[in-house]
Design an enzyme around this catalytic site. Structure first.
Site, PDB file in Angstrom:
ATOM      1  N   ARG A 132       0.809  -1.239   0.000  1.00 19.58           N
ATOM      2  CA  ARG A 132       0.000   0.000   0.000  1.00 19.58           C
ATOM      3  C   ARG A 132       0.829   1.270   0.000  1.00 19.58           C
ATOM      4  NH1 ARG A 132      -2.793  -3.379   3.311  1.00 19.58           N
ATOM      5  NH2 ARG A 132      -4.585  -4.287   2.230  1.00 19.58           N
ATOM      6  N   LYS A 190       3.490  11.650 -11.186  1.00 18.20           N
ATOM      7  CA  LYS A 190       2.644  10.753 -11.979  1.00 18.20           C
ATOM      8  C   LYS A 190       3.413   9.468 -12.233  1.00 18.20           C
ATOM      9  CE  LYS A 190      -0.255  13.985 -14.581  1.00 18.20           C
ATOM     10  NZ  LYS A 190      -0.645  14.415 -15.945  1.00 18.20           N
ATOM     11  N   GLU A 222      10.858  18.934 -24.620  1.00 16.01           N
ATOM     12  CA  GLU A 222      10.153  19.269 -23.370  1.00 16.01           C
ATOM     13  C   GLU A 222      10.815  20.468 -22.682  1.00 16.01           C
ATOM     14  OE1 GLU A 222       7.353  17.718 -22.606  1.00 16.01           O
ATOM     15  OE2 GLU A 222       7.454  15.666 -23.396  1.00 16.01           O
ATOM     16  N   LYS A 281       8.218  23.223 -13.911  1.00 16.01           N
ATOM     17  CA  LYS A 281       7.258  22.144 -13.676  1.00 16.01           C
ATOM     18  C   LYS A 281       6.848  22.100 -12.214  1.00 16.01           C
ATOM     19  CE  LYS A 281       5.798  17.453 -14.470  1.00 16.01           C
ATOM     20  NZ  LYS A 281       5.960  16.178 -15.147  1.00 16.01           N
ATOM     21  N   GLU A 284      -3.874  17.914 -11.461  1.00 16.66           N
ATOM     22  CA  GLU A 284      -4.324  18.316 -12.801  1.00 16.66           C
ATOM     23  C   GLU A 284      -5.821  18.562 -12.891  1.00 16.66           C
ATOM     24  OE1 GLU A 284      -2.244  16.426 -16.022  1.00 16.66           O
ATOM     25  OE2 GLU A 284      -3.763  17.028 -17.458  1.00 16.66           O
ATOM     26  N   ARG A 317      -2.184  22.527 -14.368  1.00 20.31           N
ATOM     27  CA  ARG A 317      -1.207  21.509 -14.768  1.00 20.31           C
ATOM     28  C   ARG A 317      -1.383  21.121 -16.231  1.00 20.31           C
ATOM     29  NH1 ARG A 317       1.219  16.453 -11.175  1.00 20.31           N
ATOM     30  NH2 ARG A 317       2.560  15.660 -12.823  1.00 20.31           N
ATOM     31  N   ASN A 336       0.617  20.170 -21.065  1.00 19.87           N
ATOM     32  CA  ASN A 336       0.252  19.366 -22.235  1.00 19.87           C
ATOM     33  C   ASN A 336       0.388  20.130 -23.544  1.00 19.87           C
ATOM     34  OD1 ASN A 336      -0.394  17.245 -20.548  1.00 19.87           O
ATOM     35  ND2 ASN A 336      -2.511  17.942 -20.301  1.00 19.87           N
ATOM     36  N   HIS A 363       0.902  18.371 -26.791  1.00 22.76           N
ATOM     37  CA  HIS A 363       0.686  16.950 -26.540  1.00 22.76           C
ATOM     38  C   HIS A 363      -0.598  16.403 -27.152  1.00 22.76           C
ATOM     39  CE1 HIS A 363       4.111  17.389 -23.940  1.00 22.76           C
ATOM     40  NE2 HIS A 363       4.061  16.130 -23.544  1.00 22.76           N
ATOM     41  N   HIS A 395       0.215  13.411 -29.307  1.00 23.05           N
ATOM     42  CA  HIS A 395      -0.263  12.056 -28.998  1.00 23.05           C
ATOM     43  C   HIS A 395      -0.968  11.424 -30.179  1.00 23.05           C
ATOM     44  CE1 HIS A 395      -0.153  12.359 -24.333  1.00 23.05           C
ATOM     45  NE2 HIS A 395       0.881  11.698 -24.807  1.00 23.05           N
ATOM     46  N   HIS A 401       8.384  10.246 -28.446  1.00 17.53           N
ATOM     47  CA  HIS A 401       7.427  11.135 -27.780  1.00 17.53           C
ATOM     48  C   HIS A 401       7.806  12.617 -27.940  1.00 17.53           C
ATOM     49  CE1 HIS A 401       4.689  12.765 -24.797  1.00 17.53           C
ATOM     50  NE2 HIS A 401       5.727  13.342 -24.206  1.00 17.53           N
TER      51      HIS A 401
HETATM   52  N1  LIG Z   1       5.300  10.512 -15.216  1.00 14.96           N
HETATM   53  C1  LIG Z   1       5.291  11.566 -15.987  1.00 14.96           C
HETATM   54  O1  LIG Z   1       4.940  12.680 -15.572  1.00 14.96           O
HETATM   55  C2  LIG Z   1       5.769  11.425 -17.388  1.00 14.96           C
HETATM   56  C3  LIG Z   1       6.002  12.576 -18.164  1.00 14.96           C
HETATM   57  C4  LIG Z   1       6.508  12.407 -19.449  1.00 14.96           C
HETATM   58  C5  LIG Z   1       6.766  11.129 -19.926  1.00 14.96           C
HETATM   59  N2  LIG Z   1       6.514  10.053 -19.169  1.00 14.96           N
HETATM   60  C6  LIG Z   1       6.791   8.693 -19.655  1.00 14.96           C
HETATM   61  O2  LIG Z   1       8.198   8.585 -19.864  1.00 14.96           O
HETATM   62  C7  LIG Z   1       8.453   7.602 -20.842  1.00 14.96           C
HETATM   63  C8  LIG Z   1       9.480   8.130 -21.804  1.00 14.96           C
HETATM   64  O3  LIG Z   1      10.665   8.399 -21.096  1.00 14.96           O
HETATM   65  P1  LIG Z   1      12.071   8.383 -21.830  1.00 14.96           P
HETATM   66  O4  LIG Z   1      12.017   9.204 -23.048  1.00 14.96           O
HETATM   67  O5  LIG Z   1      13.090   8.663 -20.804  1.00 14.96           O
HETATM   68  O6  LIG Z   1      12.143   6.882 -22.349  1.00 14.96           O
HETATM   69  P2  LIG Z   1      12.936   5.586 -21.827  1.00 14.96           P
HETATM   70  O7  LIG Z   1      12.867   5.433 -20.397  1.00 14.96           O
HETATM   71  O8  LIG Z   1      12.440   4.479 -22.682  1.00 14.96           O
HETATM   72  O9  LIG Z   1      14.430   5.935 -22.236  1.00 14.96           O
HETATM   73  C9  LIG Z   1      14.754   6.104 -23.598  1.00 14.96           C
HETATM   74  C10 LIG Z   1      15.866   5.144 -24.025  1.00 14.96           C
HETATM   75  O10 LIG Z   1      17.099   5.648 -23.532  1.00 14.96           O
HETATM   76  C11 LIG Z   1      17.754   4.645 -22.753  1.00 14.96           C
HETATM   77  N3  LIG Z   1      18.485   5.376 -21.716  1.00 14.96           N
HETATM   78  C12 LIG Z   1      17.967   6.100 -20.681  1.00 14.96           C
HETATM   79  N4  LIG Z   1      18.949   6.714 -20.023  1.00 14.96           N
HETATM   80  C13 LIG Z   1      20.109   6.388 -20.634  1.00 14.96           C
HETATM   81  C14 LIG Z   1      21.476   6.735 -20.435  1.00 14.96           C
HETATM   82  N5  LIG Z   1      21.842   7.608 -19.473  1.00 14.96           N
HETATM   83  N6  LIG Z   1      22.401   6.174 -21.236  1.00 14.96           N
HETATM   84  C15 LIG Z   1      22.034   5.340 -22.244  1.00 14.96           C
HETATM   85  N7  LIG Z   1      20.770   4.998 -22.508  1.00 14.96           N
HETATM   86  C16 LIG Z   1      19.817   5.525 -21.710  1.00 14.96           C
HETATM   87  C17 LIG Z   1      16.671   3.734 -22.269  1.00 14.96           C
HETATM   88  O11 LIG Z   1      17.163   2.447 -21.997  1.00 14.96           O
HETATM   89  C18 LIG Z   1      15.725   3.732 -23.472  1.00 14.96           C
HETATM   90  O12 LIG Z   1      16.190   2.843 -24.443  1.00 14.96           O
HETATM   91  C19 LIG Z   1       7.119   7.287 -21.491  1.00 14.96           C
HETATM   92  O13 LIG Z   1       6.672   6.039 -21.030  1.00 14.96           O
HETATM   93  C20 LIG Z   1       6.197   8.389 -20.987  1.00 14.96           C
HETATM   94  O14 LIG Z   1       4.853   7.974 -20.895  1.00 14.96           O
HETATM   95  C21 LIG Z   1       6.030  10.175 -17.910  1.00 14.96           C
HETATM   96 ZN   LIG Z   2       5.683  14.965 -22.848  1.00 16.38          ZN
END
Ligand SMILES: NC(=O)c1ccc[n+]([C@@H]2O[C@H](COP(=O)([O-])OP(=O)(O)OC[C@H]3O[C@@H](n4cnc5c(N)ncnc54)[C@H](O)[C@@H]3O)[C@@H](O)[C@H]2O)c1
Ligand SMILES: [Zn+2]
Length: 382
Positions: free
Chosen positions: A130, A152, A194, A235, A245, A249, A253, A256, A260, A274
């Protein structure tokens, strides 16, 4: 704006959320201090590091060494890289591994990786017993400026992205900017969209600073820390005003809603990361705002010019395999936008622009206007 930093300095951004407040610490080579920081924050806690295979290759040993040096017990849970791990199966694996590692209520989960690992590990922490606390150690630019901040967490459903999740704030975020040195360049660029977003949506001075200083962010000069800290501050301020949100917040977006739809139209594949979708989406939002007479055409062009300068895609024709058939027609994109979970009861809400640095939440946008705008864009006539 100057960058008042020596390389040895770190910057702390405070996320002001009352009893859920936490620090984001940003700087080069911070990973070595992780163990000491955790020991100070939570004496005697056990930890489990959740990471992916790519990040493990470069940064897991260093993370474990830092914890060991501080006398902190830890175990490792390494998932496959990529969005596929943000699934029910991935959650089950991580949850079971955390239970096997005997992570209890006063212990800590450490998310070491990009947004995928952060969302997955954060959600596993949110529901394990939990709720156990977690620390974000973001290693992608997107994670350092966006996903590790704000609480999030979640996984994808076969029916859509991020549909299952929880708000669960980390207790600490350590953004080691040298971790970005091993990030593939295309991933870095995508995360930069971003960063630019924060300037476009609320801070013209920052946008102008980015126009002048973007090169240093990519090469790893001190501009990198400044840009990440400014993004986190932006942020954090919005999240502190509207954690769940219900209002402001949504400004985050920007780009986005269009983005999306484009990600969905390209099957959330390597064809469009993305951040790349956000870049095209931000330009579309600016151009749509201009078509409504809300913002000057020259301002929309200024946004596109900057994103193009760092190598991001800024129009539909740059998306791999772009054809009318490939991306679908305007009606298909409209349908994909309507499925976005940010859409409330079929009403289209867009984040539109009144100026560079001034975004507004615009509800009840007339769908026919959006459709006509997209038709024009898809036909490549504007
Ligand atoms: N929680 C939130 O508020 C929020 C906001 C925006 C995005 N997201 C989520 O984040 C995700 C995208 O994140 P992302 O772009 O970091 O993708 P990711 O975590 O898939 O990383 C991108 C790629 O880079 C690699 N990588 C990461 N750090 C590295 C490093 N230092 N050296 C070498 N390789 C590295 C990873 O293995 C992966 O292959 C999506 O799932 C999205 O929905 C969440
Ligand atoms: Zn984004």
């Amino acid at each position: 704006m100057t960058v008042p930093l020596k390389h040895s300095d770190s910057i702390t951004v405070d996320v002001a959320l009352g009893e859920r407040a936490y620090d984001i610490v940003i700087g080069r080579d911070l990973l070595g201090s992780l163990g000491a920081r955790i020991a100070a924050l939570r004496p005697g806690a056990r930890t489990a590091i959740v990471t992916d295979r790519n990040v493990a290759k470069h940064w897991l040993d260093k993370t474990e060494a830092s914890l060991a040096q501080a006398g902190i017990a830890t175990s490792r849970i390494v998932v496959e890289e990529g969005e596929g791990s943000k699934s029910y199966a991935g959650l089950e694996r991580v949850s079971e591994a955390l239970i096997a590692a005997k992570i209890e209520r006063n212990d800590l989960v450490i998310a070491l990786g990009g947004g995928v690992v952060g969302d997955l590990a954060g959600f596993a922490a949110a529901i394990l017993r939990r709720g156990v606390d977690f620390v974000q150690v973001p290693t992608s630019l997107l994670a350092q400026v966006d996903s590790s901040v704000g609480g999030k967490t979640g996984i994808n459903s076969p029916q859509g992205k991020n549909l299952v999740g929880a708000f669960h704030q980390p207790v600490l975020v350590i953004a080691d900017t040298s971790a970005l040195d091993t990030l593939p360049p295309r991933q870095f660029r995508a995360g930069y969209a971003e960063v630019a977003k924060y300037g476009v949506l609320g801070d013209e001075t920052f946008f102008a600073w980015l126009e002048a200083n973007h090169a240093g962010i990519f090469t790893g000069g001190m501009a990198r820390e400044h840009a990440i800290a400014t993004s986190c501050r932006a942020k954090a301020a919005i999240v502190a005003r509207d954690e769940r949100e219900t209002g402001d917040r949504a400004l985050l977006n920007l780009g986005h809603t269009f983005g999306h739809a484009l990600e969905a139209a390209t099957g959330f594949s390597e064809r469009l990361f993305h951040g790349e979708g956000v870049a095209v989406g931000m330009v579309l939002a600016a151009e749509f705002s201009a078509s409504l007479g809300m913002i000057a055409q020259a301002d929309a062009e200024r946004i596109a010019r900057h994103l193009a300068e760092v190598g991001l895609p800024t129009h539909l024709g740059e998306i791999a395999g772009f054809t009318q058939e490939g991306l679908g027609d305007a009606d298909r994109l409209m349908a994909l936008m309507a499925q976005d979970k940010k859409v409330r009861r079929g009403r289209l809400t867009f984040i539109l622009l009144e100026a560079v640095g001034r975004a507004v939440i615009t509800r009840d946008v007339e769908p026919a206007l959006v459709r006509d705008f997209l038709k024009l864009k898809l036909a490549g006539r504007a």
